[in-house]
Design a protein around this motif. Sequence first.
Motif, PDB file in Angstrom:
ATOM      1  N   LEU A 137      -8.594  61.281   0.344  1.00 33.45           N
ATOM      2  CA  LEU A 137      -8.050  60.053  -0.234  1.00 33.45           C
ATOM      3  C   LEU A 137      -7.789  60.214  -1.723  1.00 33.45           C
ATOM      4  N   GLY A 138      -8.460  61.139  -2.364  1.00 36.00           N
ATOM      5  CA  GLY A 138      -8.317  61.308  -3.805  1.00 36.00           C
ATOM      6  C   GLY A 138      -7.341  62.380  -4.217  1.00 36.00           C
ATOM      7  N   ARG A 139      -6.585  62.910  -3.263  1.00 36.29           N
ATOM      8  CA  ARG A 139      -5.640  63.982  -3.585  1.00 36.29           C
ATOM      9  C   ARG A 139      -4.554  63.473  -4.535  1.00 36.29           C
ATOM     10  N   VAL A 140      -4.379  64.189  -5.641  1.00 35.00           N
ATOM     11  CA  VAL A 140      -3.408  63.799  -6.672  1.00 35.00           C
ATOM     12  C   VAL A 140      -2.265  64.804  -6.688  1.00 35.00           C
ATOM     13  N   SER A 141      -1.034  64.295  -6.653  1.00 30.41           N
ATOM     14  CA  SER A 141       0.160  65.139  -6.667  1.00 30.41           C
ATOM     15  C   SER A 141       1.084  64.660  -7.773  1.00 30.41           C
ATOM     16  N   SER A 142       1.412  65.549  -8.688  1.00 28.63           N
ATOM     17  CA  SER A 142       2.286  65.212  -9.830  1.00 28.63           C
ATOM     18  C   SER A 142       1.749  64.022 -10.613  1.00 28.63           C
ATOM     19  N   ALA A 149     -15.308  63.635 -13.668  1.00 24.92           N
ATOM     20  CA  ALA A 149     -13.974  63.466 -14.246  1.00 24.92           C
ATOM     21  C   ALA A 149     -12.914  63.209 -13.201  1.00 24.92           C
ATOM     22  N   ASP A 150     -11.928  62.425 -13.627  1.00 27.31           N
ATOM     23  CA  ASP A 150     -10.725  62.225 -12.823  1.00 27.31           C
ATOM     24  C   ASP A 150      -9.562  62.280 -13.803  1.00 27.31           C
ATOM     25  N   SER A 151      -9.292  63.472 -14.316  1.00 29.97           N
ATOM     26  CA  SER A 151      -8.317  63.615 -15.389  1.00 29.97           C
ATOM     27  C   SER A 151      -6.952  64.073 -14.896  1.00 29.97           C
ATOM     28  N   ALA A 152      -6.755  64.103 -13.568  1.00 38.70           N
ATOM     29  CA  ALA A 152      -5.485  64.594 -13.038  1.00 38.70           C
ATOM     30  C   ALA A 152      -4.366  63.569 -13.160  1.00 38.70           C
ATOM     31  N   LEU A 153      -4.708  62.309 -13.430  1.00 39.76           N
ATOM     32  CA  LEU A 153      -3.684  61.282 -13.572  1.00 39.76           C
ATOM     33  C   LEU A 153      -2.917  61.478 -14.874  1.00 39.76           C
ATOM     34  N   THR A 154      -1.661  61.064 -14.876  1.00 40.13           N
ATOM     35  CA  THR A 154      -0.834  61.224 -16.071  1.00 40.13           C
ATOM     36  C   THR A 154      -1.020  60.039 -17.009  1.00 40.13           C
ATOM     37  N   HIS A 155      -0.371  60.105 -18.162  1.00 43.24           N
ATOM     38  CA  HIS A 155      -0.464  59.033 -19.152  1.00 43.24           C
ATOM     39  C   HIS A 155       0.929  58.474 -19.418  1.00 43.24           C
ATOM     40  N   GLY A 156       1.591  58.024 -18.348  1.00 42.20           N
ATOM     41  CA  GLY A 156       2.993  57.627 -18.427  1.00 42.20           C
ATOM     42  C   GLY A 156       3.239  56.188 -18.830  1.00 42.20           C
ATOM     43  N   LEU A 157       2.189  55.380 -19.002  1.00 39.37           N
ATOM     44  CA  LEU A 157       2.385  53.979 -19.383  1.00 39.37           C
ATOM     45  C   LEU A 157       2.445  53.863 -20.901  1.00 39.37           C
ATOM     46  N   LYS A 158       3.477  53.206 -21.383  1.00 38.86           N
ATOM     47  CA  LYS A 158       3.623  52.987 -22.820  1.00 38.86           C
ATOM     48  C   LYS A 158       2.930  51.687 -23.216  1.00 38.86           C
ATOM     49  N   GLN A 159       2.796  51.478 -24.519  1.00 42.36           N
ATOM     50  CA  GLN A 159       2.125  50.283 -25.005  1.00 42.36           C
ATOM     51  C   GLN A 159       2.844  49.014 -24.546  1.00 42.36           C
ATOM     52  N   ARG A 160       4.181  49.057 -24.495  1.00 35.25           N
ATOM     53  CA  ARG A 160       4.923  47.864 -24.054  1.00 35.25           C
ATOM     54  C   ARG A 160       4.620  47.553 -22.589  1.00 35.25           C
ATOM     55  N   HIS A 161       4.429  48.611 -21.760  1.00 35.01           N
ATOM     56  CA  HIS A 161       4.053  48.393 -20.367  1.00 35.01           C
ATOM     57  C   HIS A 161       2.687  47.709 -20.299  1.00 35.01           C
ATOM     58  N   THR A 167       7.768  52.869  -5.174  1.00 33.60           N
ATOM     59  CA  THR A 167       7.541  52.728  -6.613  1.00 33.60           C
ATOM     60  C   THR A 167       6.238  53.397  -7.029  1.00 33.60           C
ATOM     61  N   ASN A 168       5.187  53.164  -6.253  1.00 29.99           N
ATOM     62  CA  ASN A 168       3.875  53.682  -6.618  1.00 29.99           C
ATOM     63  C   ASN A 168       3.673  55.140  -6.235  1.00 29.99           C
ATOM     64  N   LEU A 169       4.490  55.640  -5.304  1.00 26.96           N
ATOM     65  CA  LEU A 169       4.411  57.061  -4.967  1.00 26.96           C
ATOM     66  C   LEU A 169       5.087  57.914  -6.027  1.00 26.96           C
ATOM     67  N   ALA A 170       6.001  57.329  -6.759  1.00 24.62           N
ATOM     68  CA  ALA A 170       6.682  58.047  -7.828  1.00 24.62           C
ATOM     69  C   ALA A 170       5.805  58.036  -9.079  1.00 24.62           C
ATOM     70  N   ALA A 171       6.355  58.441 -10.196  1.00 28.78           N
ATOM     71  CA  ALA A 171       5.593  58.514 -11.447  1.00 28.78           C
ATOM     72  C   ALA A 171       5.095  57.131 -11.846  1.00 28.78           C
ATOM     73  N   VAL A 172       3.958  57.104 -12.549  1.00 29.75           N
ATOM     74  CA  VAL A 172       3.338  55.837 -12.918  1.00 29.75           C
ATOM     75  C   VAL A 172       4.248  55.004 -13.816  1.00 29.75           C
ATOM     76  N   LYS A 173       5.159  55.663 -14.537  1.00 31.35           N
ATOM     77  CA  LYS A 173       6.062  54.901 -15.400  1.00 31.35           C
ATOM     78  C   LYS A 173       6.970  53.982 -14.578  1.00 31.35           C
ATOM     79  N   ASN A 174       7.241  54.341 -13.317  1.00 28.35           N
ATOM     80  CA  ASN A 174       8.043  53.464 -12.449  1.00 28.35           C
ATOM     81  C   ASN A 174       7.305  52.166 -12.175  1.00 28.35           C
ATOM     82  N   PHE A 175       6.001  52.294 -11.868  1.00 25.74           N
ATOM     83  CA  PHE A 175       5.179  51.090 -11.704  1.00 25.74           C
ATOM     84  C   PHE A 175       5.221  50.261 -12.983  1.00 25.74           C
TER      85      PHE A 175
END
Length: 480
Positions: free
Chosen positions: A348-353, A29-41, A163-171
């Motif tokens: 390399l796989g360290r996830v923060s926020s 599993a790699d479930s630490a990533l957030t789900h910040g992308l909306k359908q429009r993105h 941009t990519n270091l911040a929340a995925v919604k910024n990307f």
Amino acid sequence: MSRTSASPPTAGSEVSAVPAGSDVPAVKADSALTHGLKQRHLSMIALGGVIGAGLFVGSGAGIASAGPSIVIAYAISGLLVMFVMRMLGEMSAANPASGSFSVHAERAIGPWAGFTAGWAFWVLLSVAVGLEGIGAAKIVTGWLPGTPEWAWVALFMAVFLGTNLAAVKNFGEFEFWFASLKVAAITLFLVLGVLAILGVLPGTDAPGGANLRGDGGFLPNGSNGFIIGLLASVFAYGGLETVTIAAAESENPVRGVAKAVRTAMWRIALFYVGSMAVIVTLVPWDDPKVAAVGPFYATLDHMGISGAAEIMNVVILIALLSAMNANIYGASRMACSLVARGQGPKRLGRVSSGVPRTAVLVSSVFGFLCVLLSYWRPDDVFPWLLNMIGAVILVVWIFIAVSQLLLRRRLEREAPEKLVVRMWLFPVGTLLALAAMAGIFLLMLREPDTRDQLLATGALTVVLALIGVVRQRRAAAVKN
């Protein structure tokens, strides 16, 4: 780790929903990533991913070689890409994962295959970040002569690193607006082109079929010219894979992937084949401007659009910056997924926020090192690096096709409800796609300009595969 339930996997998870006793390898599993992308993105990432700098810049060489037959070349390669996207969409909708095809290859073929496909793609994206930065800097220094290219590359890198270091919604927001501008530009180009072809655009006359039949006819340079154009068209389609990586961080990955894949056909037909048809109908294929300054500029200039050169420079700059942003994102998520599956260094796989910040930083630094190599070793190391990534996308496509061929039967047997997207004409369609890829490899061996690319990419693939096999055997030995 495996699941006994056939329920859909959690978005962003690398775990396959596999019944107990299945022969499908479980994926960590790699479930630490957030789900910040909306359908429009996601929709706009899919749409914008089709319109890359390769279309605006690289298509000129293809037209100069193939002439009007470039339309057929783009249609053939576009059909292959649609098959690849359909296969990838089938697997990604059934098993959404930030590692996308790398995860599917690991499940279908083995850990060594996931390792090879994933790290080859990471190298491709990281190097491409540097190349796109160089291209964007050249445009800006044309506007601001005397400013150093490397400084602009560093600035672009810093912006998209942030941009990519911040929340995925910024990307997602950056890509949404970049893609919106690219879609608006290509749509306006097509509308103006059709009006010019019909003879209703002020200041232009309807060309009829003169440019399609004249100057050597539809196939002016024979089969050799068509083959060169075909190879150029294949590599213009890169970037479509990013949407299946991004889907794992969206609100509804299954629906997002399914929608993106199902609309791939008209996007490719409209943007690529349509734009090539407009260009070769309006402008003679052997017009020096087509290869020298780009076919889109040549067409706008032919239509009497004032400031055509600057308009295209702005559009190409947007395409390059969009690609930089997307490739940093894609490289970091691929690296994070590989590490989560034990296929790379843990740091390399360290996830923060919810963001794999170390992977973002390393991917960006690697890209900037490629830029420095273009200055330090422009005659040996840098060209070798370019050749090394030249055919990686074809290697990835082969892994996708083989994985889908193997996983489809397993899904039908074990979790048929997860087949919300289905490959056309399976298994014949998959086998035809594999045959087409083999044919492209043979054509690349035939052409001196692409032979070195194929050999260098082959060497990279073999080295990664050997490392992957050794790692897989060691892991099996430890387990036993």
